[in-house]
Design an enzyme around this catalytic site. Sequence first.
Site, mmCIF file in Angstrom:
data_model
loop_
_atom_site.group_PDB
_atom_site.id
_atom_site.type_symbol
_atom_site.label_atom_id
_atom_site.label_comp_id
_atom_site.label_asym_id
_atom_site.label_seq_id
_atom_site.Cartn_x
_atom_site.Cartn_y
_atom_site.Cartn_z
ATOM 1 N N GLY A 40 2.920 -6.517 -12.775
ATOM 2 C CA GLY A 40 2.124 -5.999 -11.666
ATOM 3 C C GLY A 40 0.774 -5.526 -12.158
ATOM 4 O O GLY A 40 0.675 -4.864 -13.210
ATOM 5 N N LEU A 43 -2.953 -1.085 -8.623
ATOM 6 C CA LEU A 43 -3.505 0.119 -9.254
ATOM 7 C C LEU A 43 -2.549 0.697 -10.288
ATOM 8 O O LEU A 43 -2.969 1.104 -11.377
ATOM 9 C CB LEU A 43 -3.847 1.148 -8.189
ATOM 10 C CG LEU A 43 -5.097 0.767 -7.403
ATOM 11 C CD1 LEU A 43 -5.329 1.729 -6.257
ATOM 12 C CD2 LEU A 43 -6.321 0.712 -8.308
ATOM 13 N N ALA A 44 -1.249 0.705 -9.982
ATOM 14 C CA ALA A 44 -0.302 1.295 -10.932
ATOM 15 C C ALA A 44 -0.215 0.446 -12.201
ATOM 16 O O ALA A 44 -0.326 0.970 -13.321
ATOM 17 C CB ALA A 44 1.077 1.431 -10.277
ATOM 18 N N HIS A 266 2.932 2.801 10.184
ATOM 19 C CA HIS A 266 1.590 3.372 10.315
ATOM 20 C C HIS A 266 1.144 3.319 11.769
ATOM 21 O O HIS A 266 1.244 2.275 12.411
ATOM 22 C CB HIS A 266 0.624 2.567 9.435
ATOM 23 C CG HIS A 266 -0.670 3.257 9.185
ATOM 24 N ND1 HIS A 266 -1.544 3.572 10.195
ATOM 25 C CD2 HIS A 266 -1.245 3.694 8.047
ATOM 26 C CE1 HIS A 266 -2.602 4.176 9.668
ATOM 27 N NE2 HIS A 266 -2.441 4.269 8.367
ATOM 28 N N SER A 284 -7.643 1.809 9.361
ATOM 29 C CA SER A 284 -7.415 2.947 8.478
ATOM 30 C C SER A 284 -7.211 4.276 9.218
ATOM 31 O O SER A 284 -7.851 4.548 10.230
ATOM 32 C CB SER A 284 -8.614 3.100 7.546
ATOM 33 O OG SER A 284 -8.547 4.340 6.897
ATOM 34 N N ARG A 330 1.789 10.364 9.738
ATOM 35 C CA ARG A 330 1.968 9.034 10.321
ATOM 36 C C ARG A 330 3.267 8.887 11.104
ATOM 37 O O ARG A 330 3.292 8.243 12.144
ATOM 38 C CB ARG A 330 1.941 8.004 9.201
ATOM 39 C CG ARG A 330 0.582 7.914 8.605
ATOM 40 C CD ARG A 330 0.545 7.031 7.394
ATOM 41 N NE ARG A 330 -0.840 6.985 6.928
ATOM 42 C CZ ARG A 330 -1.236 6.335 5.861
ATOM 43 N NH1 ARG A 330 -0.354 5.680 5.124
ATOM 44 N NH2 ARG A 330 -2.501 6.329 5.509
ATOM 45 N N HIS A 401 4.094 -0.439 7.065
ATOM 46 C CA HIS A 401 2.904 -0.314 6.229
ATOM 47 C C HIS A 401 3.214 -0.026 4.762
ATOM 48 O O HIS A 401 2.543 -0.500 3.857
ATOM 49 C CB HIS A 401 2.059 0.821 6.805
ATOM 50 C CG HIS A 401 0.830 1.128 6.036
ATOM 51 N ND1 HIS A 401 -0.190 0.218 5.912
ATOM 52 C CD2 HIS A 401 0.438 2.225 5.350
ATOM 53 C CE1 HIS A 401 -1.161 0.746 5.181
ATOM 54 N NE2 HIS A 401 -0.798 1.957 4.817
ATOM 55 N N GLU A 425 4.170 2.055 -5.971
ATOM 56 C CA GLU A 425 4.989 1.937 -4.755
ATOM 57 C C GLU A 425 6.394 1.414 -5.063
ATOM 58 O O GLU A 425 7.322 1.609 -4.277
ATOM 59 C CB GLU A 425 4.266 1.019 -3.749
ATOM 60 C CG GLU A 425 4.866 1.087 -2.354
ATOM 61 C CD GLU A 425 4.076 0.331 -1.296
ATOM 62 O OE1 GLU A 425 2.870 0.057 -1.506
ATOM 63 O OE2 GLU A 425 4.668 0.022 -0.247
ATOM 64 N N LEU A 441 -2.532 5.663 -3.429
ATOM 65 C CA LEU A 441 -3.476 5.331 -4.503
ATOM 66 C C LEU A 441 -3.418 6.420 -5.564
ATOM 67 O O LEU A 441 -3.437 6.154 -6.772
ATOM 68 C CB LEU A 441 -4.892 5.191 -3.940
ATOM 69 C CG LEU A 441 -5.067 4.169 -2.802
ATOM 70 C CD1 LEU A 441 -6.542 4.044 -2.407
ATOM 71 C CD2 LEU A 441 -4.525 2.809 -3.188
HETATM 72 C C1 LIG Z 1 -3.856 -2.423 4.529
HETATM 73 C C2 LIG Z 1 -3.463 -1.279 3.633
HETATM 74 C C3 LIG Z 1 -4.319 -0.222 3.447
HETATM 75 C C4 LIG Z 1 -3.963 0.852 2.613
HETATM 76 N N1 LIG Z 1 -4.836 1.891 2.462
HETATM 77 C C5 LIG Z 1 -4.484 2.919 1.642
HETATM 78 C C6 LIG Z 1 -5.373 4.008 1.429
HETATM 79 O O1 LIG Z 1 -6.481 4.052 1.958
HETATM 80 N N2 LIG Z 1 -4.977 5.004 0.589
HETATM 81 C C7 LIG Z 1 -3.767 4.996 -0.033
HETATM 82 O O2 LIG Z 1 -3.466 5.916 -0.780
HETATM 83 N N3 LIG Z 1 -2.921 3.960 0.143
HETATM 84 C C8 LIG Z 1 -3.243 2.931 0.952
HETATM 85 N N4 LIG Z 1 -2.365 1.886 1.124
HETATM 86 C C9 LIG Z 1 -1.156 1.821 0.288
HETATM 87 C C10 LIG Z 1 -1.543 1.326 -1.102
HETATM 88 O O3 LIG Z 1 -2.536 0.342 -1.005
HETATM 89 C C11 LIG Z 1 -0.370 0.743 -1.875
HETATM 90 O O4 LIG Z 1 0.743 1.573 -1.775
HETATM 91 C C12 LIG Z 1 -0.732 0.621 -3.349
HETATM 92 O O5 LIG Z 1 -1.941 -0.075 -3.497
HETATM 93 C C13 LIG Z 1 0.378 -0.065 -4.131
HETATM 94 O O6 LIG Z 1 -0.074 -0.229 -5.457
HETATM 95 P P1 LIG Z 1 0.896 -0.765 -6.574
HETATM 96 O O7 LIG Z 1 0.084 -0.864 -7.807
HETATM 97 O O8 LIG Z 1 2.123 0.047 -6.604
HETATM 98 O O9 LIG Z 1 1.329 -2.229 -6.077
HETATM 99 P P2 LIG Z 1 0.485 -3.502 -5.578
HETATM 100 O O10 LIG Z 1 -0.955 -3.237 -5.440
HETATM 101 O O11 LIG Z 1 1.234 -4.022 -4.383
HETATM 102 O O12 LIG Z 1 0.618 -4.517 -6.764
HETATM 103 C C14 LIG Z 1 1.820 -5.206 -7.028
HETATM 104 C C15 LIG Z 1 1.586 -6.104 -8.212
HETATM 105 O O13 LIG Z 1 2.837 -6.644 -8.625
HETATM 106 C C16 LIG Z 1 2.752 -8.041 -8.760
HETATM 107 N N5 LIG Z 1 4.083 -8.570 -8.471
HETATM 108 C C17 LIG Z 1 4.896 -8.308 -7.414
HETATM 109 N N6 LIG Z 1 6.063 -8.950 -7.559
HETATM 110 C C18 LIG Z 1 5.997 -9.611 -8.724
HETATM 111 C C19 LIG Z 1 6.901 -10.447 -9.430
HETATM 112 N N7 LIG Z 1 8.130 -10.697 -8.981
HETATM 113 N N8 LIG Z 1 6.484 -10.985 -10.595
HETATM 114 C C20 LIG Z 1 5.241 -10.736 -11.087
HETATM 115 N N9 LIG Z 1 4.363 -9.934 -10.475
HETATM 116 C C21 LIG Z 1 4.745 -9.389 -9.311
HETATM 117 C C22 LIG Z 1 1.684 -8.462 -7.792
HETATM 118 O O14 LIG Z 1 1.148 -9.696 -8.193
HETATM 119 C C23 LIG Z 1 0.693 -7.312 -7.954
HETATM 120 O O15 LIG Z 1 -0.106 -7.544 -9.079
HETATM 121 C C24 LIG Z 1 -2.712 0.839 1.969
HETATM 122 C C25 LIG Z 1 -1.843 -0.230 2.169
HETATM 123 C C26 LIG Z 1 -2.191 -1.269 3.002
HETATM 124 C C27 LIG Z 1 -1.210 -2.369 3.257
#
Ligand SMILES: Cc1cc2nc3c(=O)[nH]c(=O)nc-3n(C[C@H](O)[C@H](O)[C@H](O)COP(=O)(O)OP(=O)(O)OC[C@H]3O[C@@H](n4cnc5c(N)ncnc54)[C@H](O)[C@@H]3O)c2cc1C
Length: 637
Positions: A40, A43-44, A266, A284, A330, A401, A425, A441
């Site tokens: 992944g 951001l994380a 949401h 948003s 929400r 959401h 997440e 985030l």
């Molecule tokens: C439209 C929208 C707006 C949002 N706005 C906000 C906001 O303003 N503020 C806020 O705090 N939160 C917001 N959120 C929530 C937030 O964006 C997400 O919870 C957060 O970005 C998740 O980050 P993450 O790094 O955990 O996962 P993700 O960003 O979902 O990244 C997942 C990663 O895992 C990889 N991956 C997944 N499965 C596999 C697999 N089987 N094999 C290899 N790679 C894989 C993907 O390719 C990706 O690189 C929003 C969400 C949405 C949908």
Amino acid sequence: MALDGHVPGGPLEQKWERHQFELKLVNPANKRNHRLIVVGTGLAGAAAAASLGELGYNVLSFCLQDSPRRAHSIAAQGGINAAKNYQNDGDSVFRLFYDTIKGGDYRAREANVYRLAQISANIIDQCAAQGVPFAREYGGTLANRSFGGAQVSRTFYARGQTGQQLLLGAYSALMRQANAGKVTLFPRREMLELVLVDGQARGIVVRNLVTGQLESYAADAVLLATGGYGNAFYLSTNAKNCNVTATWRAHKKGAFFANPCFTQIHPTCIPVSGSYQAKLTLMSESLRNDGRVWVPRQGGDTRPPGQVPENERDYFLERRYPSFGNLVPRDVASRAAKAVCDEGRGVGSTGRAVYLDFADALKRDGEELVRQKYGNLFQMYEEITTEDPYKTPMRIYPAVHYTMGGLWVDYDLMSNIPGLFVLGEANFSDHGANRLGASALMQGLADGYFVIPYTIGGYLAGHPLPPVASDHPAFKDAEREAGERTKKLLAVSGSRTVDEFHRELGLLLWDYCGMSRNTSGLQEVRQKIGEIREEFWQNVTVTGSPGELNQTLERAGRVADFMEFGETMVNDALARDESCGGHFREEHQTEEGEAVRDDENFAHVAAWEFNGVGVEPTLHKESLIFENVSLMQRSYK
Ligand SMILES: Cc1cc2nc3c(=O)[nH]c(=O)nc-3n(C[C@H](O)[C@H](O)[C@H](O)COP(=O)(O)OP(=O)(O)OC[C@H]3O[C@@H](n4cnc5c(N)ncnc54)[C@H](O)[C@@H]3O)c2cc1C
């Protein structure tokens, strides 16, 4: 089995600092000898891979997309919380902690949430130093706005593109390490299997999405940062390739899945307009700073919004929740919108929408200021609906959401499988039964930049890790498993498309395990999911072959996992016989329709152990102990 979150002792404010000191360290020369897998690049994951590379570890970074910077995090719009108290409006680490615990309806671990609030301030400094263009006040200081569930302004933002800007910052840090040779990038790879050797997570099997070949990678620990499972519902605001596959396959290898029924709906999304739709669009939450939510007082009022006089409008959030008004959390806002639509007062052609009206803000602040704050969101709305929100109110409705549930992790972000860490997440950790806006985030970056760099060292230094390479028989077994599953999918050769099955499953989950749930509905849907799953394996059509780029095959694998996972989600919703946060059991509500918790029996994390497809999973509980806040009925009145 009672689960232990391994929360360090001592006063709440000192736990993390003390734990950081007590964790074993890996000396710099030894860091070079460790290899870590990070799946992944949202951001994380990007933050973790970059930070671990910077520390000197050898990192292998995997993602589905062609570039790490296309991860779903890029879609985040509104902002990121931090307890900086720049506004001098009464914010503090404790207040952010308190708001998050309360917002999550007292179903999160105190110590994790407090650490998150402590770290929040560092995140902003880190990102600002990377050059993230946060909005600024005229004098140059970083600007803030308000989000739901808080009475202070603590949300930092970059117009409506905060996720994109933060991800570009993390991506720059990641690429710095890629250029330094500490991080190796593996884009277009899908993790299909977690590999365990002697009970420890020691690697993964991925499918190369371009060539279709299976590849094995060994390491000393595996970090999953693979995002949420909201797409189980088919229609959601998530990117189309968000999935449950990585976490579900790890679950099938023994990792516990915690609180899978905690889904965030949401309140402000563009309503569904037809059965052809495959995706929904978020508007948003930041818009609720200035937009006012209303419906006509009378049901069946079909007048255009501009012709409904002020005294015939019901600003139902302001009426029901005068203290928080349009900025209630929400789950509360979503249920209130559903309630007025159920009463027949919804607007638009389907009657399943409410207005989000900027007329007052436009009158008060002028169009230019509103454009500066929300311009790109207004533009997006107009492009999708062809209606101009500067002239007529937006129509919005709740949609899936975010998912608060995820793999169970302890305070160190380690699952119950030694060496398997879960971030962002994908884990269940900090948001309880309802996440506050702008906190995802914050959590993803806290996990990646500030928590895992410490806790991974504690694990590596404290556990014997005999050398393991990808020619170990465990990798061959895992490759065989992944290959057989693919063959099975291609062999069905039925007549219904993968999307048809996904849509059917998603609509069922939405109807029976969505914004509100009840016992008989959940029992009914559990049986139906079993039936669809059976039909899927007899009647799905997956075209093409395994050894090539095959997106139908990719989707089929993910939908097959959603079908297994859906049942666990429903089992969890059935077992949690209380209402809390986004989990609204109709049997447990006040006369005014507010959620009624049962702290005596359900102040715990429900973590499920896999026992086989279609077989009742085993429930493990981690008790939640509240020493720093008192459990109360949430009130936003
Ligand atoms: C439209 C929208 C707006 C949002 N706005 C906000 C906001 O303003 N503020 C806020 O705090 N939160 C917001 N959120 C929530 C937030 O964006 C997400 O919870 C957060 O970005 C998740 O980050 P993450 O790094 O955990 O996962 P993700 O960003 O979902 O990244 C997942 C990663 O895992 C990889 N991956 C997944 N499965 C596999 C697999 N089987 N094999 C290899 N790679 C894989 C993907 O390719 C990706 O690189 C929003 C969400 C949405 C949908």
